[in-house]
Design an enzyme around this catalytic site. Structure first.
Site, short mmCIF file in Angstrom:
data_model
loop_
_atom_site.label_atom_id
_atom_site.label_comp_id
_atom_site.label_asym_id
_atom_site.label_seq_id
_atom_site.Cartn_x
_atom_site.Cartn_y
_atom_site.Cartn_z
N HIS A 59 -0.02 1.08 -9.88
CA HIS A 59 -0.79 -0.08 -9.60
C HIS A 59 -2.07 0.25 -9.11
O HIS A 59 -3.25 0.05 -9.33
CB HIS A 59 -0.13 -1.06 -8.83
CG HIS A 59 -1.19 -2.37 -8.36
ND1 HIS A 59 -0.79 -3.41 -8.94
CD2 HIS A 59 -2.22 -2.41 -7.49
CE1 HIS A 59 -2.00 -4.36 -8.15
NE2 HIS A 59 -2.77 -3.66 -7.44
N GLU A 60 -1.88 0.96 -7.92
CA GLU A 60 -3.08 1.64 -7.19
C GLU A 60 -3.74 2.66 -7.85
O GLU A 60 -4.93 2.88 -7.72
CB GLU A 60 -2.66 2.35 -5.74
CG GLU A 60 -1.90 1.19 -5.04
CD GLU A 60 -2.68 -0.08 -4.41
OE1 GLU A 60 -3.98 -0.04 -4.73
OE2 GLU A 60 -2.18 -0.96 -4.04
N HIS A 63 -6.02 1.19 -10.12
CA HIS A 63 -7.58 1.18 -9.55
C HIS A 63 -8.32 2.08 -9.31
O HIS A 63 -9.54 2.02 -9.71
CB HIS A 63 -7.23 0.49 -8.14
CG HIS A 63 -6.71 -1.17 -8.37
ND1 HIS A 63 -7.43 -2.18 -8.84
CD2 HIS A 63 -5.82 -1.84 -7.54
CE1 HIS A 63 -6.44 -3.33 -8.50
NE2 HIS A 63 -5.65 -2.93 -7.74
#
Length: 271
Positions: A59-60, A63
């Site tokens: 997820h990170e 980003h």
């Protein structure tokens, strides 16, 4: 030289920490599948927690990678491209609290702790894409977890592994939905924020630290709570995951509690 190629190989090398977590996921998943572990519940616990942390790292990373391609060339130096959860700005918010919520048998708590230098990014679409990349990764993870269900690949799959996948998919869907809530402090607000006027953004900014708290206060209300979980059940149902798989997967995951007689019994592998 493009921003994507400006990072060195060391800044893009996958961290041993992440590889270790992925190894725990693989070994515990193998233990759940084969019945090698003496306690099925503990094996499911390790598998779900490690897979959940892997999804948080991805997820990170999503980003960060999107930000890199959007103009923030400082991403690599911060270690965000190594998938190392220890490099996050707030490891407590991104890893520890989400894991605690999962252990408590809750929902997929949104994380969020990579620092993006937004002034380096030009274009509202790019800013929105950076915010959307994280929860879209959770959505993709949910699709992968549920693929045996909607592809008809459950034949020969051990019951406990199917239930573990069901509960893991539940966490991913809940995380996706929560992350996309357009409330300050969550990715959903980050998607729409570039399209708001400066005046509105300045007025909303002070409330950002309390956005997630406000969401959980609202979710605590019976009507909203029921609607939220009905939505999750509906999505999972369309992906072929029945409620029993999710519930029994959670029951196995919480191995320290008394097993529900309607579910598979920890320690016994079979149909």
């Amino acid at each position: 030289m493009s921003s994507a190629t400006a990072t060195s190989k060391s800044e893009r090398r996958i961290s041993p920490v992440f590889l270790g977590i992925a190894a725990v996921m693989a070994v515990s998943g193998w233990g759940v599948w084969t019945g090698f572990a003496d306690n099925a519940g503990f094996a499911v616990f390790l598998f779900v927690v490690s897979a959940w942390v892997v999804s948080l790292c991805l997820h990170e990373y999503a980003h960060a990678r999107t930000a890199l391609h959007s103009g923030d060339i400082t991403i690599g130096a911060k270690g965000y491209l190594t998938l190392n959860p220890l490099k996050y700005t707030h490891a407590l918010l991104s890893i520890v609290l989400p894991v605690i919520f999962v252990i408590m048998g809750g929902i997929g708590l949104p994380g969020g702790a990579v620092y993006i230098e937004r002034d380096r990014v030009r274009g509202r679409w790019k800013h929105s894409a950076i915010s959307a990349a994280g929860p879209l990764t959770n959505a993709l993870f949910a699709v992968v977890c549920t693929s045996p269900f909607w592809l008809g690949g459950l034949d020969g799959m051990p019951l406990q592994f199917r239930e573990a996948l069901g509960f893991l998919a539940f966490l991913q869907v809940s995380a996706t939905l929560l992350n996309f809530v357009p409330v300050p402090g969550l990715d959903g607000y980050g998607v729409i924020e570039p399209w708001l006027s400066q005046k509105i953004r300045r007025q909303i900014a002070p409330f950002a630290p309390f956005g997630l708290i406000a969401v959980f206060v609202v979710l605590y209300q019976g009507t909203v709570n029921n609607a939220f979980f009905d939505l999750i059940d509906g999505i999972l149902g369309h992906l072929g995951v029945d409620q029993n798989s999710v519930y029994c997967g959670q029951n196995l995951f919480q191995f320290w509690k008394s097993p529900n007689p309607m579910c598979s019994v920890p320690g016994i592998f079979g149909s």
